[in-house]
Design an enzyme around this catalytic site. Structure first.
Site, PDB file in Angstrom:
ATOM      1  N   THR A  30       0.812  -1.225   0.000  1.00 14.15           N
ATOM      2  CA  THR A  30       0.000   0.000   0.000  1.00 14.15           C
ATOM      3  C   THR A  30       0.837   1.262   0.000  1.00 14.15           C
ATOM      4  O   THR A  30       0.299   2.357  -0.219  1.00 14.15           O
ATOM      5  CB  THR A  30      -0.916   0.029   1.231  1.00 14.15           C
ATOM      6  OG1 THR A  30      -0.102   0.047   2.420  1.00 14.15           O
ATOM      7  CG2 THR A  30      -1.839  -1.184   1.254  1.00 14.15           C
ATOM      8  N   CYS A  34       2.750   2.969   9.308  1.00 13.76           N
ATOM      9  CA  CYS A  34       1.854   2.980  10.460  1.00 13.76           C
ATOM     10  C   CYS A  34       2.655   2.877  11.752  1.00 13.76           C
ATOM     11  O   CYS A  34       3.827   2.500  11.753  1.00 13.76           O
ATOM     12  CB  CYS A  34       0.889   1.791  10.418  1.00 13.76           C
ATOM     13  SG  CYS A  34      -0.087   1.649   8.918  1.00 13.76           S
ATOM     14  N   ARG A  63       3.674   7.025   2.741  1.00 14.88           N
ATOM     15  CA  ARG A  63       2.885   8.101   3.312  1.00 14.88           C
ATOM     16  C   ARG A  63       2.258   7.649   4.621  1.00 14.88           C
ATOM     17  O   ARG A  63       2.093   6.451   4.878  1.00 14.88           O
ATOM     18  CB  ARG A  63       1.802   8.572   2.343  1.00 14.88           C
ATOM     19  CG  ARG A  63       0.730   7.543   2.042  1.00 14.88           C
ATOM     20  CD  ARG A  63      -0.422   8.170   1.253  1.00 14.88           C
ATOM     21  NE  ARG A  63      -1.455   7.207   0.899  1.00 14.88           N
ATOM     22  CZ  ARG A  63      -2.401   6.768   1.719  1.00 14.88           C
ATOM     23  NH1 ARG A  63      -2.439   7.201   2.975  1.00 14.88           N
ATOM     24  NH2 ARG A  63      -3.305   5.897   1.314  1.00 14.88           N
ATOM     25  N   ASP A 442      20.225  12.753  49.812  1.00 17.01           N
ATOM     26  CA  ASP A 442      18.971  13.474  50.025  1.00 17.01           C
ATOM     27  C   ASP A 442      18.264  12.945  51.273  1.00 17.01           C
ATOM     28  O   ASP A 442      18.139  11.729  51.469  1.00 17.01           O
ATOM     29  CB  ASP A 442      18.075  13.297  48.800  1.00 17.01           C
ATOM     30  CG  ASP A 442      16.756  14.036  48.935  1.00 17.01           C
ATOM     31  OD1 ASP A 442      16.737  15.239  48.675  1.00 17.01           O
ATOM     32  OD2 ASP A 442      15.759  13.390  49.326  1.00 17.01           O
TER      33      ASP A 442
END
Length: 492
Positions: A30, A34, A63, A442
């Site tokens: 295609t 994705c 695309r 700390d």
């Protein structure tokens, strides 16, 4: 990871959202790419190929999928957990440096030649800096097309395109839709989380689940400097100093995203503002991998299981955070906020905020370097620490940007008067973004260690914490969470 074909195929077939942003699936039949969690039926494995970046997919002629919108994936966690050339380059590209300064400017900031930077990015990401910046421009354009009513010419300029034709061609090539068609499709989708006010943009910042917002937003709200930051109506709001102007952002935690509303004086700053907000909230982290590593310690495992997905609250301005770290040395959170608020009122730049109580940008190092040290309400030794820091930040001899090596920056900070391990590690954790920064001295960490049965002395605790690497900054968040301090809770 994109080279591990079998692992990628399994992630795509199971639609595993944890891998969104780690790699992209390109479908040969295609010519669409994705995210791994795309909701459509997965293609046959022989029709899949994998790329490490959207830019590489676009460069190969694929695309973006219109269903899963792969450009809206969280960013790869790689770039915020590494300090090598490629990771630092990616952080700079996300901050818009290529658009503002070109590839030579990117290379100069990194201290390498243009050819070296291009070669390493191409080898690891399948695309060079120009292609990566182009993909980012396309994403910025899509956001503006879909979330504003701006004319397309204004959008092209704001997204960083040099010509309308280039803007139109890029949008069509990446999204297979013209800009006007993108806007029409967006109008049919769900309305934004928060109604826009004039000049504002509303968008969603994705993240990898789980995300525990308590310590993340609790810390930001509890340490907020009046005038620069505030918690209002369920959102953390603050002013932003940006390359072309300034902005105000409101960030609201939602179950599956962070709602972000931005008001910018110059729309060219959109990409940078989004990048800095994602960095502030540590949204590109991979919490499953981090928590799995910390769970291997049987004393930490119950803390992780109780509230998984803790993030490290970071900063939108490294120099600002370094100044605030010095103001917070050996004083309470409230006292540190008071000191910072006085500096903001006296030396910050005023801004307008029509939606809340924000009044100023945090002062620049140059403005702080110009003040009279005698006006600082702090002990003489801390005054020396403060003035040395702001002077070096102002003259450029000390730089704390995302492009700098963490180890080298630590060494520079340790050489400053009044900078001990605690101050340096706090800056490394929240300012520089080092995921392995640790605070064994700390007080809150030592109290938590004693309560859990961990070694109480700094040396012994550091030795025990070696098993937590490279995620010790996240272990700090879980250890701090054992306390009842306001930083660990969402404000009501």
């Amino acid at each position: 990871m994109y080279t591990e074909t079998e692992r990628c195929v399994r992630a795509v077939q199971s639609k595993d959202a944890r891998f969104d942003g780690w790699f992209f699936t390109a479908v040969l039949t295609t010519r669409i790419y994705c995210r791994p969690s795309c909701p459509v039926v997965p293609p046959k494995p022989e029709n899949m190929t994998f790329y490490p970046s959207a830019a590489a997919c676009q460069q190969a002629g694929f695309r973006a999928c219109k269903r899963c919108r792969p450009d809206t994936s969280p960013g790869s966690p790689e770039w915020n957990q590494r300090a090598d050339l490629v990771a630092r380059a990616m952080r700079l590209i996300a901050d818009g440096v290529v658009d503002r300064e070109g590839v030579p400017g990117l290379a100069a900031r990194l201290g390498y030649s243009t050819r070296q930077v291009e070669r390493q990015l191409l080898a690891e990401l399948g695309a060079g800096p120009l292609a990566l910046a182009r993909a980012q421009r396309a994403q910025t354009a899509r956001i503006l097309i879909e979330t504003t009513a701006l004319p397309m010419a204004d959008i092209a300029f704001a997204a960083g395109f040099s010509a309308i034709r280039t803007f139109n061609d890029t949008v069509r090539e990446v999204y297979a839709l013209a800009p006007g068609e993108l806007r029409t499709r967006a109008a049919k989708r769900t309305a934004p989380d928060t109604p826009d006010t004039p000049g504002s943009l509303s968008l969603r910042l994705p993240f990898r689940a789980p995300l525990n917002p308590d310590n993340l937003f609790g810390h930001l709200a509890a340490t907020a400097v009046p005038g620069v930051e505030e918690w209002r109506d369920g959102a953390y709001r603050r002013t932003l100093r940006l390359p072309y102007g300034h902005g105000v952002v409101a960030l609201t935690p939602r179950p599956d995203h962070i709602a972000c509303r931005l008001t910018l004086s110059d729309l060219r700053d959109l990409t940078v503002a989004i990048s800095r907000c994602r960095r502030l909230l540590d949204l590109d982290a991979d919490p499953v991998a981090i928590d799995d590593q910390l769970r291997t310690d049987p004393l930490l495992a119950p803390l992780v299981d109780k509230a998984p997905g803790r993030r490290v609250p970071r900063t939108v301005d490294e120099a600002e955070f370094a100044v605030r770290a010095v103001l917070g040395q050996q004083v309470s959170t409230a006292a540190a906020r008071t000191h910072a608020a006085r500096l903001v009122t006296a030396h910050g730049e005023p801004v307008d905020d029509t939606e809340g109580g924000l009044t100023h940008l945090f002062p620049t190092p140059g403005a702080l370097a110009a003040l009279d040290p005698g006006t600082l309400a702090m002990p003489r030794t801390r005054r020396t620490t403060f003035t040395t820091l702001v002077n070096q930040l102002a003259d450029g001899s000390l730089r704390l940007g995302v492009e700098h090596d963490w180890s080298e920056t630590r060494a520079l900070l340790l050489a400053l008067p009044g900078f001990g391990p605690w101050t340096v590690d706090v800056i490394a954790m929240r300012g520089l973004g080092d995921p392995d920064a640790f605070l064994p001295t700390d007080l809150g960490i030592r109290r938590a260690a004693q309560e859990l049965g961990l070694p109480a002395t700094p040396a012994a605790l550091t030795a025990r914490a070696a098993a937590w690497r490279p995620w010790r900054a996240y272990a700090v968040q879980y250890l701090w969470a054992t306390d009842s301090h306001p930083i660990n809770f969402l404000p009501v």
